[in-house]
Design a protein around this motif. Structure first.
Motif, mmCIF file in Angstrom:
data_model
loop_
_atom_site.group_PDB
_atom_site.id
_atom_site.type_symbol
_atom_site.label_atom_id
_atom_site.label_comp_id
_atom_site.label_asym_id
_atom_site.label_seq_id
_atom_site.Cartn_x
_atom_site.Cartn_y
_atom_site.Cartn_z
ATOM 1 N N LEU A 1 -40.492 31.749 42.662
ATOM 2 C CA LEU A 1 -40.828 31.831 41.243
ATOM 3 C C LEU A 1 -39.635 32.305 40.408
ATOM 4 C CD1 LEU A 1 -44.403 33.383 41.555
ATOM 5 C CD2 LEU A 1 -43.870 31.118 40.611
ATOM 6 N N ILE A 2 -38.949 33.333 40.898
ATOM 7 C CA ILE A 2 -37.788 33.853 40.163
ATOM 8 C C ILE A 2 -36.658 32.835 40.177
ATOM 9 C CG2 ILE A 2 -36.048 35.680 40.054
ATOM 10 C CD1 ILE A 2 -38.134 37.522 41.429
ATOM 11 N N LEU A 3 -36.434 32.210 41.328
ATOM 12 C CA LEU A 3 -35.375 31.211 41.451
ATOM 13 C C LEU A 3 -35.633 30.034 40.512
ATOM 14 C CD1 LEU A 3 -32.797 30.485 43.005
ATOM 15 C CD2 LEU A 3 -34.229 29.338 44.694
ATOM 16 N N GLU A 4 -36.872 29.599 40.446
ATOM 17 C CA GLU A 4 -37.231 28.485 39.558
ATOM 18 C C GLU A 4 -37.024 28.867 38.096
ATOM 19 O OE1 GLU A 4 -40.970 25.400 38.739
ATOM 20 O OE2 GLU A 4 -41.238 27.138 40.040
ATOM 21 N N HIS B 1 -34.518 26.922 35.612
ATOM 22 C CA HIS B 1 -35.002 26.275 34.389
ATOM 23 C C HIS B 1 -34.507 26.956 33.116
ATOM 24 C CE1 HIS B 1 -38.632 24.196 36.571
ATOM 25 N NE2 HIS B 1 -37.453 23.731 36.925
ATOM 26 N N GLY B 2 -33.647 27.972 33.287
ATOM 27 C CA GLY B 2 -33.052 28.609 32.115
ATOM 28 C C GLY B 2 -33.917 29.649 31.447
ATOM 29 N N VAL B 3 -35.042 30.038 32.090
ATOM 30 C CA VAL B 3 -35.868 31.116 31.543
ATOM 31 C C VAL B 3 -35.051 32.406 31.553
ATOM 32 C CG1 VAL B 3 -37.972 32.481 31.833
ATOM 33 C CG2 VAL B 3 -38.000 30.007 32.298
ATOM 34 N N TYR B 4 -34.328 32.618 32.655
ATOM 35 C CA TYR B 4 -33.381 33.715 32.763
ATOM 36 C C TYR B 4 -31.997 33.113 32.914
ATOM 37 C CZ TYR B 4 -37.619 36.384 33.721
ATOM 38 O OH TYR B 4 -38.865 36.940 33.629
ATOM 39 N N PRO C 1 -30.665 16.266 27.344
ATOM 40 C CA PRO C 1 -29.864 16.857 28.426
ATOM 41 C C PRO C 1 -30.675 17.679 29.418
ATOM 42 C CG PRO C 1 -28.759 17.147 26.320
ATOM 43 C CD PRO C 1 -30.137 16.639 26.012
ATOM 44 N N GLY C 2 -31.662 18.442 28.927
ATOM 45 C CA GLY C 2 -32.459 19.279 29.828
ATOM 46 C C GLY C 2 -33.253 18.460 30.816
ATOM 47 N N ALA C 3 -33.974 17.449 30.309
ATOM 48 C CA ALA C 3 -34.791 16.591 31.171
ATOM 49 C C ALA C 3 -33.913 15.788 32.118
ATOM 50 C CB ALA C 3 -35.651 15.653 30.325
ATOM 51 N N LEU C 4 -32.777 15.305 31.611
ATOM 52 C CA LEU C 4 -31.893 14.505 32.450
ATOM 53 C C LEU C 4 -31.243 15.364 33.528
ATOM 54 C CD1 LEU C 4 -31.060 11.595 32.739
ATOM 55 C CD2 LEU C 4 -29.106 12.029 31.232
ATOM 56 N N SER C 5 -30.984 16.642 33.213
ATOM 57 C CA SER C 5 -30.425 17.557 34.201
ATOM 58 C C SER C 5 -31.402 17.759 35.356
ATOM 59 C CB SER C 5 -30.092 18.901 33.549
ATOM 60 O OG SER C 5 -29.611 19.824 34.505
ATOM 61 N N ARG C 6 -32.683 17.929 35.021
ATOM 62 C CA ARG C 6 -33.698 18.077 36.077
ATOM 63 C C ARG C 6 -33.823 16.795 36.894
ATOM 64 N NH1 ARG C 6 -35.891 20.997 31.752
ATOM 65 N NH2 ARG C 6 -37.108 19.228 30.979
ATOM 66 N N ALA C 7 -33.765 15.651 36.219
ATOM 67 C CA ALA C 7 -33.825 14.358 36.924
ATOM 68 C C ALA C 7 -32.595 14.181 37.803
ATOM 69 C CB ALA C 7 -33.929 13.221 35.911
ATOM 70 N N ASN C 8 -31.459 14.662 37.323
ATOM 71 C CA ASN C 8 -30.216 14.569 38.088
ATOM 72 C C ASN C 8 -30.324 15.353 39.395
ATOM 73 O OD1 ASN C 8 -27.249 13.978 38.309
ATOM 74 N ND2 ASN C 8 -27.117 16.203 38.168
ATOM 75 N N ARG C 9 -30.929 16.537 39.321
ATOM 76 C CA ARG C 9 -31.115 17.339 40.541
ATOM 77 C C ARG C 9 -32.032 16.621 41.524
ATOM 78 N NH1 ARG C 9 -31.054 21.686 36.814
ATOM 79 N NH2 ARG C 9 -33.319 21.794 36.711
ATOM 80 N N ARG C 10 -33.094 15.996 41.001
ATOM 81 C CA ARG C 10 -34.012 15.250 41.878
ATOM 82 C C ARG C 10 -33.296 14.083 42.548
ATOM 83 N NH1 ARG C 10 -37.614 16.182 37.492
ATOM 84 N NH2 ARG C 10 -37.290 14.086 36.662
ATOM 85 N N PHE C 11 -32.446 13.406 41.791
ATOM 86 C CA PHE C 11 -31.694 12.263 42.319
ATOM 87 C C PHE C 11 -30.783 12.703 43.466
ATOM 88 C CE2 PHE C 11 -27.762 9.705 42.265
ATOM 89 C CZ PHE C 11 -28.278 8.433 42.492
ATOM 90 N N HIS C 12 -30.035 13.766 43.232
ATOM 91 C CA HIS C 12 -29.116 14.248 44.278
ATOM 92 C C HIS C 12 -29.890 14.762 45.491
ATOM 93 C CE1 HIS C 12 -25.080 13.904 42.485
ATOM 94 N NE2 HIS C 12 -25.741 13.941 41.342
ATOM 95 N N LYS C 13 -31.019 15.431 45.249
ATOM 96 C CA LYS C 13 -31.839 15.914 46.355
ATOM 97 C C LYS C 13 -32.334 14.747 47.205
ATOM 98 C CE LYS C 13 -34.371 18.950 48.647
ATOM 99 N NZ LYS C 13 -33.788 20.056 49.434
#
Length: 210
Positions: A8-11, A15-18, A114-126
């Motif tokens: 939870l903390i890592l997520e 996601h930029g909450v912290y 940029p935010g949504a594409l960054s998350r999609a980018n991580r999914r792509f690389h994963k």
């Protein structure tokens, strides 16, 4: 609950909450995530051990990366990602290749966000990591990408970088599709290098954001 609190903390960091420099307080985290302070304390200790958190007096704050650490991180990321791409070209199933191709097409709808594409980018690389079919490589890349969460700004925020990124993703998938290991490795390596150069320009204020 320790793993849950850790995740939870890592997520939240991812996601930029912290963000880098933010102070993490046990009681506030326990209240936010609805868990007791003991698993929160254990999770914070684990994150500090992994250098994702740093000490600021008696407080724990989200760590930040200096220029040298950033350069070192990208050296490791470039080599490991290129290896993953080479192995994906060798081992990926037709279904895994189709998923990668679909990701590239679907991510076009995220251009300008940029935010949504960054998350999609991580999914792509994963997905490429998983397609390598090497569990130890996946574990190492997971560690690298955890550290990437400490970067305050995504390179995809740079003007024009989003379209270039999708074009590079398309070329990576084409190389994997063609079972061309050398091309897959080089294309992905070049992709990470371009992202690194863009990030340095963003940090220096040489280029603006969208």
């Amino acid at each position: 609950m320790q793993t849950d609190a850790y995740s939870l903390i890592l997520e939240a960091i991812d996601h930029g909450v912290y963000r880098p420099g933010d102070r993490l307080v046990e009681s506030e985290l326990a209240e936010r995530f609805g868990v007791s302070r003991t698993p929160i304390r254990e999770a914070l200790q684990r994150l500090e051990t992994q250098s994702l958190l740093a000490r600021d007096g008696r407080s724990l704050i989200v760590a930040s990366l200096d220029h040298n650490q950033l350069a070192e991180l990208y050296v490791v990321r470039t080599e490991l990602e290129a290896l993953a791409a080479r192995l994906a070209a060798r081992h990926a199933t037709p279904e895994e290749v189709r998923v990668l191709r679909d990701m590239v097409e679907e991510d076009r709808a995220l251009l300008g966000d940029p935010g949504a594409l960054s998350r999609a980018n991580r999914r792509f690389h994963k997905q490429i990591h998983l397609a390598s079919h090497n569990r130890f490589l996946v574990q190492q890349l997971d560690m690298v990408h955890r550290s990437m969460a400490l970067l305050a700004l995504t390179s995809l925020a740079a003007e024009g970088r989003d379209e270039a990124t999708l074009a590079e993703h398309d070329a990576i998938v084409s190389a994997i599709e063609a079972r061309d290991e050398a091309a897959a490795g080089k294309t992905l390596s070049d992709h990470i290098s371009k992202a690194f150069v863009t990030r340095l320009k963003l940090d220096s204020g040489e280029i603006g954001t969208v």
